[in-house]
Write a protein that holds these residues in place. Structure first.
Motif, PDB file in Angstrom:
ATOM      1  N   UNK A  81      52.616  10.529 -35.876  1.00 37.46           N
ATOM      2  CA  UNK A  81      52.776   9.351 -35.024  1.00 37.46           C
ATOM      3  C   UNK A  81      54.178   9.296 -34.421  1.00 37.46           C
ATOM      4  N   UNK A  82      55.182   9.557 -35.235  1.00 39.98           N
ATOM      5  CA  UNK A  82      56.561   9.556 -34.772  1.00 39.98           C
ATOM      6  C   UNK A  82      56.760  10.581 -33.662  1.00 39.98           C
ATOM      7  N   UNK A  83      56.202  11.759 -33.844  1.00 39.15           N
ATOM      8  CA  UNK A  83      56.327  12.829 -32.858  1.00 39.15           C
ATOM      9  C   UNK A  83      55.672  12.458 -31.528  1.00 39.15           C
ATOM     10  N   UNK A  84      54.478  11.898 -31.579  1.00 37.60           N
ATOM     11  CA  UNK A  84      53.776  11.518 -30.345  1.00 37.60           C
ATOM     12  C   UNK A  84      54.555  10.446 -29.587  1.00 37.60           C
ATOM     13  N   UNK A  85      55.012   9.425 -30.291  1.00 38.08           N
ATOM     14  CA  UNK A  85      55.757   8.345 -29.632  1.00 38.08           C
ATOM     15  C   UNK A  85      57.090   8.845 -29.078  1.00 38.08           C
ATOM     16  N   UNK A  86      57.775   9.668 -29.853  1.00 34.28           N
ATOM     17  CA  UNK A  86      59.070  10.205 -29.416  1.00 34.28           C
ATOM     18  C   UNK A  86      58.899  11.111 -28.202  1.00 34.28           C
ATOM     19  N   UNK A  87      57.860  11.930 -28.220  1.00 29.07           N
ATOM     20  CA  UNK A  87      57.584  12.838 -27.101  1.00 29.07           C
ATOM     21  C   UNK A  87      57.373  12.048 -25.814  1.00 29.07           C
ATOM     22  N   UNK A  88      56.602  10.959 -25.906  1.00 26.28           N
ATOM     23  CA  UNK A  88      56.347  10.108 -24.726  1.00 26.28           C
ATOM     24  C   UNK A  88      57.648   9.502 -24.196  1.00 26.28           C
ATOM     25  N   UNK A  89      58.446   8.939 -25.101  1.00 28.32           N
ATOM     26  CA  UNK A  89      59.699   8.301 -24.690  1.00 28.32           C
ATOM     27  C   UNK A  89      60.671   9.312 -24.080  1.00 28.32           C
ATOM     28  N   UNK A  90      60.789  10.485 -24.703  1.00 26.46           N
ATOM     29  CA  UNK A  90      61.678  11.519 -24.170  1.00 26.46           C
ATOM     30  C   UNK A  90      61.190  11.979 -22.793  1.00 26.46           C
ATOM     31  N   UNK A  91      59.874  12.114 -22.648  1.00 25.49           N
ATOM     32  CA  UNK A  91      59.297  12.526 -21.376  1.00 25.49           C
ATOM     33  C   UNK A  91      59.587  11.523 -20.275  1.00 25.49           C
ATOM     34  N   UNK A  92      59.480  10.231 -20.594  1.00 23.13           N
ATOM     35  CA  UNK A  92      59.806   9.188 -19.612  1.00 23.13           C
ATOM     36  C   UNK A  92      61.273   9.271 -19.209  1.00 23.13           C
ATOM     37  N   UNK A  93      62.136   9.430 -20.200  1.00 19.46           N
ATOM     38  CA  UNK A  93      63.569   9.470 -19.949  1.00 19.46           C
ATOM     39  C   UNK A  93      63.967  10.692 -19.121  1.00 19.46           C
ATOM     40  N   UNK A  94      63.399  11.847 -19.465  1.00 18.70           N
ATOM     41  CA  UNK A  94      63.757  13.089 -18.780  1.00 18.70           C
ATOM     42  C   UNK A  94      62.955  13.339 -17.505  1.00 18.70           C
TER      43      UNK A  94
END
Length: 85
Positions: free
Chosen positions: A40-53
């Motif tokens: 769950x942490x990985x999926x949420x972090x991946x989404x947030x990083x993708x939005x930021x980058x």
């Protein structure tokens, strides 16, 4: 307590980014809890990083136990004149 160390950040030929991170905890119990939360942490972090980058992110997380890291970090912060807490 935990801390995250980014061990690799590489742009891929297809424009995406590969990020490798290690999450350090101080006890085995903390490590077990985090391992249960990694998906769950990985999926949420991946989404947030993708939005930021503004790019697709491939995130690889590892959880490791490192006894005494909080005291070493506290000493480092004190030496730099920063507040650890």
């Amino acid at each position: 307590c935990s801390f995250v160390d980014t061990t690799a950040f590489k742009e891929q030929p297809d424009g995406s980014v590969r990020v490798e991170q290690t999450i350090y905890v101080e006890t085995e119990g903390q490590r077990r809890i985090l391992i249960g939360m990694v998906k769950d942490l990985s999926m949420r972090s991946r989404r947030e990083m993708g939005k930021f980058l503004g790019k697709e992110v491939h995130l690889f997380l590892t959880v490791r136990m490192k006894k005494g890291w909080t005291e070493a970090s506290r000493a480092f912060y004190d030496k730099m004149g920063l507040d650890f807490d």
